[in-house]
Write an enzyme that holds these catalytic residues in place. Structure first.
Site, mmCIF file in Angstrom:
data_model
loop_
_atom_site.group_PDB
_atom_site.id
_atom_site.type_symbol
_atom_site.label_atom_id
_atom_site.label_comp_id
_atom_site.label_asym_id
_atom_site.label_seq_id
_atom_site.Cartn_x
_atom_site.Cartn_y
_atom_site.Cartn_z
ATOM 1 N N GLU A 63 -4.013 -9.594 -41.954
ATOM 2 C CA GLU A 63 -4.529 -8.357 -41.360
ATOM 3 C C GLU A 63 -3.816 -7.997 -40.062
ATOM 4 O OE1 GLU A 63 -6.431 -10.728 -42.626
ATOM 5 O OE2 GLU A 63 -7.834 -9.823 -44.040
ATOM 6 N N MET A 91 12.205 -16.620 -22.988
ATOM 7 C CA MET A 91 11.529 -16.068 -21.821
ATOM 8 C C MET A 91 10.664 -17.122 -21.133
ATOM 9 S SD MET A 91 11.278 -13.452 -19.957
ATOM 10 C CE MET A 91 11.599 -11.813 -20.573
ATOM 11 N N PHE A 129 -22.706 -14.354 -45.388
ATOM 12 C CA PHE A 129 -21.345 -14.747 -45.741
ATOM 13 C C PHE A 129 -20.346 -13.725 -45.203
ATOM 14 C CE2 PHE A 129 -17.805 -14.517 -48.867
ATOM 15 C CZ PHE A 129 -17.200 -15.710 -48.488
ATOM 16 N N GLN A 130 -19.355 -14.202 -44.491
ATOM 17 C CA GLN A 130 -18.315 -13.363 -43.883
ATOM 18 C C GLN A 130 -18.891 -12.275 -42.988
ATOM 19 O OE1 GLN A 130 -15.421 -12.284 -46.961
ATOM 20 N NE2 GLN A 130 -14.334 -14.133 -46.372
ATOM 21 N N LYS A 132 -21.664 -2.716 -46.653
ATOM 22 C CA LYS A 132 -21.348 -2.524 -48.064
ATOM 23 C C LYS A 132 -22.365 -1.618 -48.756
ATOM 24 C CE LYS A 132 -19.653 -5.052 -52.028
ATOM 25 N NZ LYS A 132 -19.363 -6.358 -52.630
HETATM 26 C C1 LIG Z 1 8.082 -9.685 -21.366
HETATM 27 C C2 LIG Z 1 7.785 -8.315 -20.845
HETATM 28 C C3 LIG Z 1 8.479 -7.826 -19.745
HETATM 29 C C4 LIG Z 1 8.250 -6.528 -19.294
HETATM 30 N N1 LIG Z 1 9.046 -6.043 -18.281
HETATM 31 C C5 LIG Z 1 8.999 -4.722 -17.994
HETATM 32 C C6 LIG Z 1 9.942 -4.119 -17.097
HETATM 33 O O1 LIG Z 1 10.809 -4.768 -16.544
HETATM 34 N N2 LIG Z 1 9.851 -2.786 -16.901
HETATM 35 C C7 LIG Z 1 8.907 -2.009 -17.524
HETATM 36 O O2 LIG Z 1 8.910 -0.802 -17.346
HETATM 37 N N3 LIG Z 1 7.989 -2.554 -18.325
HETATM 38 C C8 LIG Z 1 8.027 -3.885 -18.598
HETATM 39 N N4 LIG Z 1 7.119 -4.401 -19.490
HETATM 40 C C9 LIG Z 1 6.083 -3.535 -20.042
HETATM 41 C C10 LIG Z 1 4.871 -3.453 -19.123
HETATM 42 O O3 LIG Z 1 4.084 -4.592 -19.283
HETATM 43 C C11 LIG Z 1 4.013 -2.203 -19.440
HETATM 44 O O4 LIG Z 1 3.655 -2.188 -20.784
HETATM 45 C C12 LIG Z 1 4.739 -0.900 -19.183
HETATM 46 O O5 LIG Z 1 5.444 -0.938 -17.960
HETATM 47 C C13 LIG Z 1 3.744 0.239 -19.156
HETATM 48 O O6 LIG Z 1 4.393 1.445 -19.368
HETATM 49 P P1 LIG Z 1 3.804 2.828 -18.846
HETATM 50 O O7 LIG Z 1 3.503 2.766 -17.402
HETATM 51 O O8 LIG Z 1 4.752 3.851 -19.323
HETATM 52 O O9 LIG Z 1 2.380 2.948 -19.498
HETATM 53 P P2 LIG Z 1 1.719 3.095 -20.990
HETATM 54 O O10 LIG Z 1 1.116 1.808 -21.255
HETATM 55 O O11 LIG Z 1 2.686 3.663 -21.943
HETATM 56 O O12 LIG Z 1 0.623 4.097 -20.570
HETATM 57 C C14 LIG Z 1 0.806 5.454 -20.630
HETATM 58 C C15 LIG Z 1 0.146 6.168 -19.468
HETATM 59 O O13 LIG Z 1 0.250 7.552 -19.746
HETATM 60 C C16 LIG Z 1 -1.031 8.133 -19.865
HETATM 61 N N5 LIG Z 1 -1.016 9.074 -20.972
HETATM 62 C C17 LIG Z 1 -1.143 8.822 -22.294
HETATM 63 N N6 LIG Z 1 -1.073 9.958 -23.001
HETATM 64 C C18 LIG Z 1 -0.899 10.948 -22.118
HETATM 65 C C19 LIG Z 1 -0.749 12.370 -22.228
HETATM 66 N N7 LIG Z 1 -0.751 12.987 -23.398
HETATM 67 N N8 LIG Z 1 -0.595 13.079 -21.092
HETATM 68 C C20 LIG Z 1 -0.603 12.460 -19.871
HETATM 69 N N9 LIG Z 1 -0.725 11.137 -19.714
HETATM 70 C C21 LIG Z 1 -0.865 10.395 -20.816
HETATM 71 C C22 LIG Z 1 -1.999 7.012 -20.078
HETATM 72 O O14 LIG Z 1 -3.270 7.360 -19.584
HETATM 73 C C23 LIG Z 1 -1.332 5.864 -19.314
HETATM 74 O O15 LIG Z 1 -1.693 5.893 -17.956
HETATM 75 C C24 LIG Z 1 7.291 -5.719 -19.923
HETATM 76 C C25 LIG Z 1 6.563 -6.217 -20.980
HETATM 77 C C26 LIG Z 1 6.806 -7.491 -21.460
HETATM 78 C C27 LIG Z 1 6.031 -7.983 -22.649
HETATM 79 C C1 LIG Z 2 1.261 -14.218 -29.224
HETATM 80 C C2 LIG Z 2 1.968 -14.654 -28.002
HETATM 81 N N1 LIG Z 2 1.900 -15.946 -27.612
HETATM 82 C C3 LIG Z 2 2.558 -16.352 -26.503
HETATM 83 C C4 LIG Z 2 3.285 -15.468 -25.748
HETATM 84 C C5 LIG Z 2 4.003 -15.934 -24.484
HETATM 85 N N2 LIG Z 2 5.461 -15.742 -24.639
HETATM 86 C C6 LIG Z 2 6.091 -14.704 -24.099
HETATM 87 S S1 LIG Z 2 7.729 -14.658 -24.459
HETATM 88 C C7 LIG Z 2 7.605 -16.092 -25.344
HETATM 89 C C8 LIG Z 2 8.808 -16.698 -25.999
HETATM 90 C C9 LIG Z 2 9.447 -15.813 -26.990
HETATM 91 O O1 LIG Z 2 10.468 -16.530 -27.635
HETATM 92 P P1 LIG Z 2 11.441 -15.837 -28.673
HETATM 93 O O2 LIG Z 2 10.686 -15.029 -29.626
HETATM 94 O O3 LIG Z 2 12.332 -16.871 -29.254
HETATM 95 O O4 LIG Z 2 12.264 -14.819 -27.789
HETATM 96 P P2 LIG Z 2 13.353 -15.080 -26.621
HETATM 97 O O5 LIG Z 2 12.622 -15.025 -25.325
HETATM 98 O O6 LIG Z 2 13.986 -16.390 -26.859
HETATM 99 O O7 LIG Z 2 14.293 -13.940 -26.777
HETATM 100 C C10 LIG Z 2 6.292 -16.570 -25.319
HETATM 101 C C11 LIG Z 2 5.852 -17.816 -25.968
HETATM 102 C C12 LIG Z 2 3.284 -14.127 -26.173
HETATM 103 N N3 LIG Z 2 3.927 -13.180 -25.480
HETATM 104 N N4 LIG Z 2 2.653 -13.746 -27.307
#
Ligand SMILES: Cc1cc2nc3c(=O)[nH]c(=O)nc-3n(C[C@H](O)[C@H](O)[C@H](O)COP(=O)(O)OP(=O)(O)OC[C@H]3O[C@@H](n4cnc5c(N)ncnc54)[C@H](O)[C@@H]3O)c2cc1C
Ligand SMILES: Cc1ncc(C[n+]2csc(CCOP(=O)(O)OP(=O)(O)O)c2C)c(N)n1
Lengths: 180, 592
Positions: free
Chosen positions: B59, B487, B121-122, B171
Site C-alpha cells: 500500500e 547521506m 478482524f483487521q 463495509k
Molecule cells: C536530505 C534532504 C535535504 C534537503 N535539503 C534541502 C536544501 O538544501 N534546500 C531546499 O530548498 N530544500 C531542501 N530539502 C527540502 C526541505 O526539507 C523542504 O521540503 C523544502 O525546502 C520545502 O520547500 P518549500 O518551502 O518550497 O515548501 P513546500 O513544502 O513546497 O510548501 C509550499 C508552500 O507554499 C504554500 N502554497 C501551496 N499552494 C499554494 C498556492 N496555490 N498559492 C500560494 N501558496 C501555496 C504552502 O502553504 C506552503 O507554505 C531537503 C530535503 C531532504 C530530504
Molecule cells: C524511510 C527512511 N528511513 C531513514 C531515513 C534516513 N536517511 C536519510 S538519507 C539515508 C541514506 C540513503 O541512502 P541511499 O539511498 O543509498 O542514498 P545516498 O545517500 O547514498 O545517495 C537515510 C537512511 C529516511 N530518510 N527515510
C-alpha cells in the site's frame, strides 16, 4: 554558537510567554475535539484550560474556549493552525480584543469541625460561594468567577480542610452587543 | 451499476457511489490493493472500464504512486486500500503528502459499523491514526452521507493548500443502498473557505518595496507548482519584468527554468553559494509559495538579517511560523502574482540593480558545485550531468529517493518546466521515488520517467518493479550505487567522528540479476567511458530498467551549510578538506 553537532539548527528562544484565551467556533462533527487536542499535543502547545459545549444546536456549532500560553509567535501559530482546520469557522483571541469576560465554575469540598466550619462559611460569604451540599463535617461550595478568584478561594480552603476541587475551566465572551 | 432500483438512477449501493464519484470527478486511474473490507468496491471496479485500477505490491507503493501521479499532472491522486494493515501501510505516504502539499484522496475500507470498537478482524482506528497526517478525514456511517463526503473530500484535497484526505467507509455502508447526487457547489465544507485573492493594500506595499530595492531576490517554492501553470508563467514574467535574481527551494524546481539568465540555482543547506549569499545579503526578499523551512533558513537569528521580507502564501499558518516577515500576502500564487505584476508595471519604475548583479557574479565565480573529475571511477555528479545532457530535449520526468543522490539530482539536473520533478522534500521518505515514478508513468505513458535512486533507498519499495512489469510501465531506476547510505555516512563523518555506524550497504543484491528476476532489464556500469552508451541504451529500452551505476563510494555532497551556521558561512567543496570540515562542524556530541 556552541551547539552540539546536529542535523538540526538548534537555538534557544528567549521571548517571554504570554497567556491568551481563545474562543473557537467549530462545526460540531465527530472527532472535532480530538482534532483540536491533537493539534495542541502534536505541536507541543500548552493547554491551561479547555471547555467545550454545543452552543447552536440547529447549526451544529460548538464553542471551544482554550486558555494557552506561549511566545507571541507561538500564540499566532496556534491561532493560524486552529483556523486552518477544516471544521473550524472562526478563532477569536479574547485576550487581544481586551474586552472579554472570563468565568469559571468550581465546586469545592471542605472537611472540618468547630471553628473551621465557621471560618469556611465566613470566607464563602466573602467570595459569594454557595453551599450546595452539607454534612456534619463537610461542605461543598459552588463558586463562579475569574480563574484567580477561584484559585484564591481554593488556597484559602487548604488550611481549613480542602478535600477536593472540580473546576469547569474558563468560558469567555466579549462585552457589548456584537457576537463572534 | 446497481440493479437495486430501476426508477431512480441515483439509488445505488455505497460501493457503486464510490466508483461513480470517482468518474464524476474525472478520475481515470486509481492505485490500490484489495482486502476484505473493500471487496464490494473492487466488485464495482471490476464491472466498469472508465476508471483504471493499478494494483501495487504494497500500500505504501500505492500512496507514493498516487503522489507522483498528482504532482506530475496537477490532479489529485486516488488510492483505495483495505482496513487495518492496508490503512496503516498508508500512513507514510499520507504524511509525505501532507508535508509536501500533495492532493491525495485515499479511500479506506473499514469493518462493519456495528463492529467498530470491538477489535474486529483487521480493525484499526483509521480516522484516529490518520488524523494528524491528513488535511482532513471522515468516517462515513450512513450511506446517504457518502456522496456529500466524497465530493467534499475532493474539494478539501485540491483547494487552498492541497493535501491528503482519507474517507473511511465501513463495509456495511458499501453494501447499503442510498441516494447519490453528482458533485454540486454546496459540496464544500461549510467552514472551509481558503482565501485566493491577495489584499490590494498589501500588494501595494510589496510593490513599493520591490520598486525601490537595490539588492532584491525572489525565493520561490513548491507553492508555485501547486498553484498551477499560470503561476509559473507569471513568475517567469515577473522575473523578466523586474530583472531580479531568482532562487528556489527543492520543491519549487522547474517553476523558473534552470537555463534562465536570472537563475541562481537551488538555495538552502545544499544550495549554491550564490543563492545563499543573495538570500543573506539582500535588502528585499520576495518569497513566493515557500515556507521558510529549516533546511533553508539555517540559524533563524542570522537569516537574511538586513532584508524586508514579502511572503505570498495561501496558508496563513506558513506566515511568521519560522521567520517574521514584513509584508505577508495571503492568497494563491497565480492570483497574487497577476495583481503584483500589474501593479509593478503600472508603477513605471525599473529598479537599478547592476551592482547587485555584479556582486552575484563574483559569488557565481566561486563555482560552488565544482567537484573532482576522475577518469577511473564515475563521479555521482558526473553521472547526473550525463543523464541530464543525454535526456535534454526529451519529454522527461524525474523522481528521486532520499539522500545524497537526491541532492545531486537537484543540483545537476536542470529543470525547465514545473511538474517534472517529484521528490520527497518535507518528510524525506526513502522509497518514495520508485513508486512515484510508477505513478508518473501511468499518467504519461510515452514520456521518459527516471527515478534517480540510491542503493539503500531503492530497496525500500523495490517490490513495485513487479507492478511496473505488470502494467508495462517502462520506468528507469537509475541507481547511484555508492554502497553506502551516503547521506547518513556524510553526517557521521562530519559530526560523529567518522564512526560509520550501520551506514554501509552490506549484502547488496545484484541489481542486474534482480532486474532479470522481475522481468525487466538490468544495466551495470562502473567505467566513466561506458556511461554515455549505457544511458543511451537505457533510454531506448521500452521496458522497466534497473540501472546499477557504480559511483565513487566516498564522495560527499557539497556545498553545505554546517548546522548552526548562517548562509554566509557555507562550506564549499574546494574548502571541504578535513581541517576546514572539522572546524566548521566543531561542537559537542550530536543529539540528533
Ligand atoms: C536530505 C534532504 C535535504 C534537503 N535539503 C534541502 C536544501 O538544501 N534546500 C531546499 O530548498 N530544500 C531542501 N530539502 C527540502 C526541505 O526539507 C523542504 O521540503 C523544502 O525546502 C520545502 O520547500 P518549500 O518551502 O518550497 O515548501 P513546500 O513544502 O513546497 O510548501 C509550499 C508552500 O507554499 C504554500 N502554497 C501551496 N499552494 C499554494 C498556492 N496555490 N498559492 C500560494 N501558496 C501555496 C504552502 O502553504 C506552503 O507554505 C531537503 C530535503 C531532504 C530530504
Ligand atoms: C524511510 C527512511 N528511513 C531513514 C531515513 C534516513 N536517511 C536519510 S538519507 C539515508 C541514506 C540513503 O541512502 P541511499 O539511498 O543509498 O542514498 P545516498 O545517500 O547514498 O545517495 C537515510 C537512511 C529516511 N530518510 N527515510
Amino acid at each position: 554558537m556552541n551547539q552540539p553537532a546536529s542535523a538540526y539548527f538548534m537555538e534557544d528562544r528567549h521571548d517571554p510567554n504570554e497567556t491568551h484565551t481563545l474562543s473557537v467556533l467549530v462545526q460540531n462533527e465527530p472527532g472535532v475535539l480530538a482534532r483540536v487536542i491533537g493539534l495542541f499535543s502534536g505541536r507541543g502547545y500548552n493547554i491551561e484550560s479547555l471547555t467545550v459545549s454545543e452552543t447552536e444546536h440547529a447549526r451544529h456549532m460548538s464553542r471551544i474556549t482554550i486558555v494557552t500560553t506561549g511566545t507571541p509567535m507561538v500564540i499566532q501559530q496556534i491561532k493560524h493552525q486552529l483556523d486552518r482546520m477544516i471544521p473550524v469557522y472562526q478563532v477569536v483571541d479574547m485576550t487581544l480584543t481586551g474586552r472579554s469576560i472570563e468565568r469559571e465554575l468550581a465546586m469545592v469540598k471542605v472537611k472540618g469541625s468547630g471553628d473551621q466550619r465557621i471560618e469556611a462559611m465566613r470566607l464563602a460569604e466573602v467570595f459569594r460561594a454557595r453551599v450546595v451540599d452539607a454534612t456534619n463535617e463537610s461542605f461543598v461550595f459552588e463558586i463562579t468567577g475569574g480563574t484567580s478568584k477561584i484559585d484564591q478561594f481554593v488556597s484559602l480552603m487548604v488550611p481549613i480542610g480542602l478535600v477536593e476541587v472540580s473546576r469547569t475551566g474558563v468560558a469567555a465572551i466579549s462585552r457589548g452587543p456584537e457576537g463572534m | 451499476m446497481s440493479e437495486s432500483n430501476n426508477h431512480d438512477p441515483n439509488q445505488m449501493t455505497g460501493a457503486a457511489m464510490i466508483v461513480r464519484a470517482l468518474k464524476d470527478h474525472g478520475v481515470e486511474h486509481i492505485f490500490g490493493y484489495p482486502g476484505g473490507a473493500v471487496l464490494p468496491i473492487y466488485d464495482e471496479i471490476f464491472q466498469q472500464d472508465d476508471v483504471e485500477h493499478i494494483l501495487v505490491r504494497h500500500e505504501q507503493g500505492a500512496g507514493h504512486a498516487a503522489e507522483g501521479y498528482a504532482r506530475s499532472t496537477g490532479k489529485p491522486g486516488v488510492v483505495l486500500v483495505t482496513s487495518g494493515p492496508g490503512a496503516t501501510n498508508m500512513v507514510t505516504p499520507l504524511t509525505d503528502a501532507l508535508m509536501d502539499s500533495i492532493p491525495l484522496v485515499c479511500i479506506t475500507g473499514q469493518v462493519p459499523t456495528h463492529l467498530i470498537g470491538n477489535d474486529a478482524f483487521q480493525e484499526c482506528d483509521t480516522v484516529g491514526i490518520t488524523r494528524p497526517c491528513t488535511k482532513h478525514n471522515w468516517l462515513v456511517r450512513d450511506v446517504n452521507d457518502l456522496a456529500r463526503v466524497l465530493h467534499e473530500a475532493f474539494y478539501v484535497a485540491t483547494s487552498g493548500r492541497p493535501g491528503p484526505v482519507v474517507v473511511d467507509v465501513p463495509k456495511d455502508v458499501q453494501f447499503a443502498t442510498g441516494t447519490y447526487h453528482p458533485p454540486q457547489k454546496t459540496d464544500v465544507h461549510v467552514s472551509y473557505m481558503p482565501r485566493v485573492k491577495g489584499d490590494p493594500e498589501q500588494i501595494r506595499k510589496a510593490v513599493a518595496l520591490l520598486t525601490t530595492a537595490k539588492r532584491p531576490v525572489i525565493y520561490s517554492g513548491g507553492g508555485v507548482v501547486n498553484s498551477g501553470p499560470d503561476a509559473s508563467r507569471l513568475l517567469r514574467e515577473l522575473v523578466a519584468e523586474t530583472g531580479f535574481p531568482i532562487t528556489s527551494t527543492l520543491m519549487g524546481l522547474g517553476a523558473y527554468p534552470a537555463s534562465g539568465r536570472n537563475w541562481l540555482g537551488m538555495l538552502g543547506m545544499h544550495g549554491t553559494y550564490e543563492a545563499n549569499m543573495a538570500m543573506h545579503d539582500c535588502d528585499v526578499m520576495l518569497c513566493v509559495g515557500a515556507r521558510f523551512d529549516d533546511r533553508i533558513t539555517g540559524r533563524t537569528d542570522a537569516f537574511s538579517p538586513g532584508s524586508k521580507k514579502i511572503h505570498i502564501d495561501i496558508d496563513p499558518s506558513s506566515i511568521n511560523k519560522n521567520i517574521r516577515v514584513d509584508v505577508p500576502i495571503i492568497g494563491d500564487v497565480a492570483n497574487v502574482l497577476g495583481d503584483l505584476l500589474a501593479a509593478f508595471k503600472a508603477s513605471g519604475k525599473q529598479p537599478k540593480i547592476d551592482p547587485w548583479w555584479f556582486e552575484i557574479g563574483r559569488w557565481r565565480a566561486r563555482n560552488s558545485l565544482a567537484y573532482r573529475r576522475n577518469d577511473d571511477v564515475i563521479m555521482p555528479q558526473h553521472a547526473i550531468q550525463r543523464l541530464f545532457e543525454l535526456t535534454r530535449g526529451r519529454d522527461t520526468y524525474i523522481t528521486t529517493e532520499v539522500g545524497q543522490h537526491q541532492m545531486w539530482a537537484a543540483q545537476f539536473f536542470g529543470f525547465e518546466e514545473p511538474h517534472r520533478w517529484m521528490t520527497s522534500g518535507g518528510l524525506g521518505t526513502m522509497g518514495y521515488g520508485l513508486p512515484a515514478a510508477l505513478g508518473v508513468q501511468v499518467a504519461h505513458r510515452d514520456s521518459l520517467v527516471i527515478d534517480i535512486a540510491g542503493d539503500a533507498s531503492v530497496q525500500m519499495t523495490m517490490q513495485e518493479m513487479s507492478t511496473a512489469v505488470q502494467y508495462d510501465l517502462p520506468i528507469k531506476i537509475f541507481i547511484l550505487n555508492n554502497q553506502y547510505m551516503g547521506m547518513v555516512r556524510q553526517w557521521q563523518q562530519l559530526l560523529h567522528g567518522n564512526r560509520l555506524s550501520h551506514s554501509y550497504s552490506e549484502a547488496l543484491p545484484d541489481f542486474v540479476k534482480l532486474a532479470d528476476a522481475f522481468g525487466c532489464v538490468g544495466f551495470r556500469v562502473s567505467k566513466p567511458g561506458d556511461l554515455d552508451g549505457a544511458i543511451e541504451d537505457m533510454i531506448k529500452v521500452r521496458k522497466p530498467v534497473l540501472f546499477d551505476c557504480n559511483v565513487a563510494a566516498l564522495e560527499n555532497c557539497f556545498p553545505m551549510i554546517p548546522s548552526g551556521k548562517a548562509h554566509n558561512e557555507m562550506l564549499l567543496p574546494a574548502e571541504a578538506n578535513d581541517d576546514a570540515t572539522a572546524k566548521a562542524f566543531a561542537g559537542g556530541k550530536a543529539l540528533v
